[in-house]
Write a protein that holds these residues in place. Structure first.
Motif, mmCIF file in Angstrom:
data_model
loop_
_atom_site.group_PDB
_atom_site.id
_atom_site.type_symbol
_atom_site.label_atom_id
_atom_site.label_comp_id
_atom_site.label_asym_id
_atom_site.label_seq_id
_atom_site.Cartn_x
_atom_site.Cartn_y
_atom_site.Cartn_z
ATOM 1 N N LEU A 93 0.854 -1.179 0.000
ATOM 2 C CA LEU A 93 0.000 0.000 0.000
ATOM 3 C C LEU A 93 0.891 1.231 0.000
ATOM 4 C CD1 LEU A 93 -2.814 1.359 0.295
ATOM 5 C CD2 LEU A 93 -2.435 1.267 2.771
ATOM 6 N N GLU A 94 0.732 2.081 -1.019
ATOM 7 C CA GLU A 94 1.434 3.356 -1.105
ATOM 8 C C GLU A 94 0.457 4.405 -0.576
ATOM 9 O OE1 GLU A 94 4.562 3.672 -2.481
ATOM 10 O OE2 GLU A 94 4.760 1.631 -3.232
ATOM 11 N N VAL A 95 0.721 4.955 0.582
ATOM 12 C CA VAL A 95 -0.210 5.882 1.228
ATOM 13 C C VAL A 95 -0.111 7.248 0.565
ATOM 14 C CG1 VAL A 95 -0.870 6.958 3.414
ATOM 15 C CG2 VAL A 95 -0.031 4.594 3.394
ATOM 16 N N THR A 96 -1.192 7.673 -0.075
ATOM 17 C CA THR A 96 -1.210 8.948 -0.785
ATOM 18 C C THR A 96 -1.912 10.047 0.009
ATOM 19 O OG1 THR A 96 -3.240 8.322 -1.935
ATOM 20 C CG2 THR A 96 -1.154 7.827 -3.044
ATOM 21 N N LEU A 97 -2.569 9.673 1.120
ATOM 22 C CA LEU A 97 -3.322 10.631 1.912
ATOM 23 C C LEU A 97 -3.226 10.235 3.381
ATOM 24 C CD1 LEU A 97 -5.375 13.023 1.767
ATOM 25 C CD2 LEU A 97 -7.167 11.301 1.640
ATOM 26 N N THR A 98 -2.852 11.144 4.255
ATOM 27 C CA THR A 98 -2.817 10.873 5.691
ATOM 28 C C THR A 98 -4.240 10.565 6.133
ATOM 29 O OG1 THR A 98 -0.899 12.283 6.032
ATOM 30 C CG2 THR A 98 -2.291 11.861 7.956
ATOM 31 N N GLN A 99 -4.418 9.374 6.725
ATOM 32 C CA GLN A 99 -5.764 8.893 7.026
ATOM 33 C C GLN A 99 -5.685 7.655 7.912
ATOM 34 O OE1 GLN A 99 -9.027 9.748 7.265
ATOM 35 N NE2 GLN A 99 -8.834 10.680 5.251
ATOM 36 N N ASP A 100 -6.794 7.231 8.503
ATOM 37 C CA ASP A 100 -6.896 5.927 9.160
ATOM 38 C C ASP A 100 -7.249 4.908 8.090
ATOM 39 O OD1 ASP A 100 -6.391 7.020 11.638
ATOM 40 O OD2 ASP A 100 -8.487 7.093 12.248
ATOM 41 N N TYR A 101 -6.415 3.881 7.928
ATOM 42 C CA TYR A 101 -6.630 2.834 6.933
ATOM 43 C C TYR A 101 -7.026 1.545 7.629
ATOM 44 C CZ TYR A 101 -4.563 5.809 3.352
ATOM 45 O OH TYR A 101 -4.311 6.830 2.474
ATOM 46 N N CYS A 102 -7.917 0.792 6.985
ATOM 47 C CA CYS A 102 -8.398 -0.476 7.547
ATOM 48 C C CYS A 102 -8.253 -1.600 6.534
ATOM 49 C CB CYS A 102 -9.866 -0.357 7.951
ATOM 50 S SG CYS A 102 -10.159 0.848 9.258
ATOM 51 N N TRP A 103 -7.758 -2.742 7.016
ATOM 52 C CA TRP A 103 -7.714 -3.987 6.268
ATOM 53 C C TRP A 103 -8.937 -4.772 6.731
ATOM 54 C CZ3 TRP A 103 -3.686 -0.956 6.973
ATOM 55 C CH2 TRP A 103 -2.648 -0.956 6.048
ATOM 56 N N MET A 104 -9.775 -5.234 5.784
ATOM 57 C CA MET A 104 -11.052 -5.844 6.159
ATOM 58 C C MET A 104 -11.320 -7.117 5.362
ATOM 59 S SD MET A 104 -14.684 -3.928 6.099
ATOM 60 C CE MET A 104 -16.212 -4.769 6.340
ATOM 61 N N TRP A 105 -11.821 -8.147 6.071
ATOM 62 C CA TRP A 105 -12.155 -9.437 5.474
ATOM 63 C C TRP A 105 -13.587 -9.787 5.831
ATOM 64 C CZ3 TRP A 105 -7.896 -8.079 8.152
ATOM 65 C CH2 TRP A 105 -6.673 -8.177 7.499
ATOM 66 N N SER A 106 -14.327 -10.363 4.864
ATOM 67 C CA SER A 106 -15.700 -10.788 5.109
ATOM 68 C C SER A 106 -16.061 -11.896 4.129
ATOM 69 C CB SER A 106 -16.673 -9.604 4.948
ATOM 70 O OG SER A 106 -16.647 -9.130 3.608
ATOM 71 N N GLY A 107 -17.255 -12.444 4.289
ATOM 72 C CA GLY A 107 -17.754 -13.436 3.337
ATOM 73 C C GLY A 107 -17.406 -14.864 3.650
ATOM 74 N N ALA A 108 -17.033 -15.174 4.895
ATOM 75 C CA ALA A 108 -16.726 -16.564 5.253
ATOM 76 C C ALA A 108 -18.001 -17.396 5.209
ATOM 77 C CB ALA A 108 -16.104 -16.626 6.646
ATOM 78 N N THR A 109 -17.902 -18.586 4.639
ATOM 79 C CA THR A 109 -19.052 -19.495 4.613
ATOM 80 C C THR A 109 -19.021 -20.440 5.806
ATOM 81 O OG1 THR A 109 -17.834 -20.985 3.161
ATOM 82 C CG2 THR A 109 -19.311 -19.391 2.114
ATOM 83 N N GLY A 110 -17.886 -20.566 6.424
ATOM 84 C CA GLY A 110 -17.714 -21.319 7.664
ATOM 85 C C GLY A 110 -16.716 -20.546 8.502
ATOM 86 N N THR A 111 -16.631 -20.834 9.762
ATOM 87 C CA THR A 111 -15.686 -20.104 10.601
ATOM 88 C C THR A 111 -14.282 -20.278 10.045
ATOM 89 O OG1 THR A 111 -17.082 -20.367 12.538
ATOM 90 C CG2 THR A 111 -14.774 -19.859 12.937
ATOM 91 N N ASP A 112 -13.568 -19.188 9.921
ATOM 92 C CA ASP A 112 -12.224 -19.213 9.355
ATOM 93 C C ASP A 112 -11.299 -18.409 10.255
ATOM 94 O OD1 ASP A 112 -10.091 -19.670 7.687
ATOM 95 O OD2 ASP A 112 -11.001 -18.770 5.921
ATOM 96 N N ARG A 113 -10.043 -18.722 10.183
ATOM 97 C CA ARG A 113 -9.012 -17.978 10.909
ATOM 98 C C ARG A 113 -8.011 -17.511 9.868
ATOM 99 N NH1 ARG A 113 -8.161 -16.633 15.895
ATOM 100 N NH2 ARG A 113 -6.078 -16.527 16.716
ATOM 101 N N ILE A 114 -7.733 -16.217 9.873
ATOM 102 C CA ILE A 114 -6.787 -15.677 8.909
ATOM 103 C C ILE A 114 -5.526 -15.237 9.642
ATOM 104 C CG2 ILE A 114 -8.505 -14.982 7.213
ATOM 105 C CD1 ILE A 114 -8.433 -12.195 8.316
ATOM 106 N N THR A 115 -4.409 -15.352 8.951
ATOM 107 C CA THR A 115 -3.149 -14.832 9.477
ATOM 108 C C THR A 115 -2.783 -13.611 8.639
ATOM 109 O OG1 THR A 115 -1.867 -16.324 8.063
ATOM 110 C CG2 THR A 115 -2.334 -17.068 10.305
ATOM 111 N N VAL A 116 -2.325 -12.577 9.328
ATOM 112 C CA VAL A 116 -2.046 -11.298 8.677
ATOM 113 C C VAL A 116 -0.675 -10.804 9.117
ATOM 114 C CG1 VAL A 116 -2.852 -8.927 8.345
ATOM 115 C CG2 VAL A 116 -4.493 -10.729 8.890
ATOM 116 N N THR A 117 0.091 -10.279 8.153
ATOM 117 C CA THR A 117 1.363 -9.620 8.462
ATOM 118 C C THR A 117 1.388 -8.288 7.712
ATOM 119 O OG1 THR A 117 2.498 -11.741 8.660
ATOM 120 C CG2 THR A 117 3.876 -9.799 8.363
ATOM 121 N N LEU A 118 1.648 -7.218 8.464
ATOM 122 C CA LEU A 118 1.857 -5.900 7.876
ATOM 123 C C LEU A 118 3.253 -5.443 8.263
ATOM 124 C CD1 LEU A 118 -1.476 -4.062 8.817
ATOM 125 C CD2 LEU A 118 -0.986 -5.435 6.795
ATOM 126 N N GLU A 119 3.930 -4.777 7.335
ATOM 127 C CA GLU A 119 5.293 -4.324 7.596
ATOM 128 C C GLU A 119 5.501 -2.939 7.009
ATOM 129 O OE1 GLU A 119 9.844 -5.854 6.664
ATOM 130 O OE2 GLU A 119 8.136 -6.862 5.749
#
Length: 122
Positions: A93-119
Motif C-alpha cells: 500500500l502506497e499511502v497517498t493521503l494521511t488517514q486511518d486505513y483499515c484492512w477488512m475481510w468478510s464473506g466466510a461461509t464457515g468459521t475461518d481464521r486468517i493470518t495477517v502480516t503488515l510491515e
C-alpha cells in the motif's frame, strides 16, 4: 448504570456480535502480525493511522476465499484502494493521503481464521 452508559452499551453491543475490530499495534521493527477469527456472515477489520508517503507491505492467508479490501473514510465516502476476493493476498500500500486505513475481510461461509502480516517499509 447511567442512562448515557446504558445507551452507549446498547449501541456498541451489536458491533461485538458482528465483527472483530482490531487496532494495529506496530512492534519495534515496524511489523504487526495477528491471527484473526472470522465467523460466517461476519467480518474482521484491523485499522491504523498512516501518513502520506508511508509504504506498507501486507500479506494474509485464509483457508477459504474471502472478500478483502483496504479502505479509508473521507467524510461519508469510503475510498477503497485495494479490493479482491481470494483465499490469500499480498501487496504494498502506497499511502497517498494521511488517514486511518483499515484492512477488512468478510464473506466466510464457515468459521475461518486468517493470518495477517503488515510491515512498514523504509
Amino acid at each position: 448504570m447511567s442512562r448515557h452508559a446504558a445507551a452507549l452499551l446498547t449501541a456498541l453491543l451489536p458491533l461485538a456480535v458482528q465483527a472483530e475490530l482490531v487496532p494495529i499495534a506496530w512492534d519495534a521493527q515496524g511489523r504487526w502480525e495477528a491471527g484473526l477469527a472470522i465467523a460466517p456472515k461476519k467480518f474482521a477489520e484491523a485499522c491504523t493511522a498512516l501518513k502520506q508517503g508511508e509504504r506498507i507491505r501486507w500479506r494474509w492467508q485464509a483457508t477459504q476465499p474471502l472478500k478483502f479490501n483496504i479502505h479509508y473514510h473521507e467524510g461519508k465516502a469510503v475510498r477503497v484502494p485495494v479490493q479482491t476476493e481470494a483465499p490469500s493476498g499480498e501487496g504494498t500500500l502506497e499511502v497517498t493521503l494521511t488517514q486511518d486505513y483499515c484492512w477488512m475481510w468478510s464473506g466466510a461461509t464457515g468459521t475461518d481464521r486468517i493470518t495477517v502480516t503488515l510491515e512498514r517499509l523504509p
